[in-house]
Write a protein that holds these residues in place. Structure first.
Motif, PDB file in Angstrom:
ATOM      1  N   UNK A  39       0.830  -1.195   0.000  1.00 44.79           N
ATOM      2  CA  UNK A  39       0.000   0.000   0.000  1.00 44.79           C
ATOM      3  C   UNK A  39       0.872   1.256   0.000  1.00 44.79           C
ATOM      4  N   UNK A  40       0.751   2.064  -1.051  1.00 49.11           N
ATOM      5  CA  UNK A  40       1.566   3.269  -1.186  1.00 49.11           C
ATOM      6  C   UNK A  40       1.334   4.224  -0.017  1.00 49.11           C
ATOM      7  N   UNK A  41       0.089   4.369   0.416  1.00 55.13           N
ATOM      8  CA  UNK A  41      -0.203   5.260   1.541  1.00 55.13           C
ATOM      9  C   UNK A  41       0.542   4.808   2.796  1.00 55.13           C
ATOM     10  N   UNK A  42       0.627   3.503   3.019  1.00 49.90           N
ATOM     11  CA  UNK A  42       1.343   2.981   4.186  1.00 49.90           C
ATOM     12  C   UNK A  42       2.850   3.235   4.059  1.00 49.90           C
ATOM     13  N   UNK A  43       3.390   3.076   2.859  1.00 51.56           N
ATOM     14  CA  UNK A  43       4.813   3.362   2.649  1.00 51.56           C
ATOM     15  C   UNK A  43       5.090   4.830   2.959  1.00 51.56           C
ATOM     16  N   UNK A  44       4.249   5.734   2.441  1.00 51.26           N
ATOM     17  CA  UNK A  44       4.445   7.167   2.698  1.00 51.26           C
ATOM     18  C   UNK A  44       4.322   7.485   4.184  1.00 51.26           C
ATOM     19  N   UNK A  45       3.407   6.824   4.864  1.00 52.55           N
ATOM     20  CA  UNK A  45       3.266   7.021   6.308  1.00 52.55           C
ATOM     21  C   UNK A  45       4.541   6.584   7.029  1.00 52.55           C
ATOM     22  N   UNK A  46       5.081   5.433   6.636  1.00 49.84           N
ATOM     23  CA  UNK A  46       6.320   4.951   7.260  1.00 49.84           C
ATOM     24  C   UNK A  46       7.475   5.925   7.009  1.00 49.84           C
ATOM     25  N   UNK A  47       7.563   6.437   5.792  1.00 51.88           N
ATOM     26  CA  UNK A  47       8.637   7.375   5.467  1.00 51.88           C
ATOM     27  C   UNK A  47       8.533   8.611   6.357  1.00 51.88           C
ATOM     28  N   UNK A  48       7.305   9.080   6.581  1.00 54.31           N
ATOM     29  CA  UNK A  48       7.101  10.267   7.429  1.00 54.31           C
ATOM     30  C   UNK A  48       7.383   9.989   8.900  1.00 54.31           C
ATOM     31  N   UNK A  49       7.037   8.799   9.389  1.00 58.08           N
ATOM     32  CA  UNK A  49       7.056   8.563  10.840  1.00 58.08           C
ATOM     33  C   UNK A  49       8.262   7.780  11.353  1.00 58.08           C
ATOM     34  N   UNK A  50       8.844   6.941  10.532  1.00 55.48           N
ATOM     35  CA  UNK A  50       9.985   6.130  10.981  1.00 55.48           C
ATOM     36  C   UNK A  50      11.299   6.864  10.721  1.00 55.48           C
ATOM     37  N   UNK A  51      12.354   6.493  11.424  1.00 51.55           N
ATOM     38  CA  UNK A  51      13.669   7.091  11.133  1.00 51.55           C
ATOM     39  C   UNK A  51      14.071   6.813   9.674  1.00 51.55           C
ATOM     40  N   UNK A  52      14.910   7.669   9.142  1.00 49.47           N
ATOM     41  CA  UNK A  52      15.397   7.486   7.776  1.00 49.47           C
ATOM     42  C   UNK A  52      16.128   6.151   7.664  1.00 49.47           C
ATOM     43  N   UNK A  53      16.000   5.486   6.529  1.00 46.35           N
ATOM     44  CA  UNK A  53      16.718   4.219   6.352  1.00 46.35           C
ATOM     45  C   UNK A  53      18.229   4.436   6.320  1.00 46.35           C
ATOM     46  N   UNK A  54      18.970   3.404   6.684  1.00 44.51           N
ATOM     47  CA  UNK A  54      20.430   3.441   6.668  1.00 44.51           C
ATOM     48  C   UNK A  54      20.939   2.161   6.006  1.00 44.51           C
ATOM     49  N   UNK A  55      22.213   2.160   5.668  1.00 47.27           N
ATOM     50  CA  UNK A  55      22.823   0.962   5.102  1.00 47.27           C
ATOM     51  C   UNK A  55      22.764  -0.166   6.126  1.00 47.27           C
ATOM     52  N   UNK A  56      22.411  -1.362   5.677  1.00 48.74           N
ATOM     53  CA  UNK A  56      22.260  -2.502   6.588  1.00 48.74           C
ATOM     54  C   UNK A  56      23.514  -3.365   6.675  1.00 48.74           C
ATOM     55  N   UNK A  57      24.350  -3.310   5.646  1.00 48.52           N
ATOM     56  CA  UNK A  57      25.569  -4.110   5.649  1.00 48.52           C
ATOM     57  C   UNK A  57      26.779  -3.189   5.742  1.00 48.52           C
ATOM     58  N   UNK A  58      27.914  -3.757   6.110  1.00 45.29           N
ATOM     59  CA  UNK A  58      29.136  -2.978   6.314  1.00 45.29           C
ATOM     60  C   UNK A  58      29.491  -2.203   5.043  1.00 45.29           C
TER      61      UNK A  58
END
Length: 141
Positions: A44-63
């Motif tokens: 759901x695009x609306x849910x993705x946009x909500x996560x982008x607004x409310x969760x911390x910014x993504x970061x690299x997961x591997x070294x």
């Protein structure tokens, strides 16, 4: 509103779009590095946009190198006004190091970006990078 209000809205939209492109670059770097797109488990695009607004910014997961992690962090600042512009990114260590290895190609790209920024300024718009960034980039070439 009058035409001035509309013009301001267009300039603001263009600036937001340029900073949105920087965000997309950061997400692309995450995908290229980790092989995973943030929020891939949501359809759901609306849910993705909500996560982008409310969760911390993504970061690299591997070294990764510190310079790559810093570059991605500059791209993925959640505040649009705090997020680096495309021209500001040319001065971070990750890009500067690449520039040293590929100076002719980088200079051509920077010249092209400066010309495009100038054309938009001549047309009354802005891309969010500002003329001072272009001037600073040209001085450092």
């Amino acid at each position: 509103g009058d035409c001035g209000d509309g013009d301001e809205g267009v300039r603001e939209s263009m600036a937001m779009s340029a900073k949105g492109d920087v965000w997309s670059l950061g997400i692309t770097c995450l995908y290229m590095h980790d092989g995973v797109v943030p929020h891939r488990d949501v359809d759901d695009v609306a849910e993705v946009l909500k996560r982008i607004r409310t969760l911390p910014a993504p970061t690299l997961k591997t070294k990764s190198s510190k310079t790559l992690a810093h570059f991605v962090a500059q791209c993925l600042r959640k505040s649009v006004t705090a997020r680096s512009s495309a021209l500001q990114l040319t001065f971070v260590p990750f890009v500067r190091n690449a520039r040293r290895r590929h100076e002719a190609e980088f200079d051509a790209l920077l010249t092209s970006a400066g010309e495009a920024t100038q054309r938009r300024a001549d047309d009354g718009g802005s891309d969010g990078d500002g003329g001072s960034d272009v001037a600073m980039a040209r001085e450092r070439r």
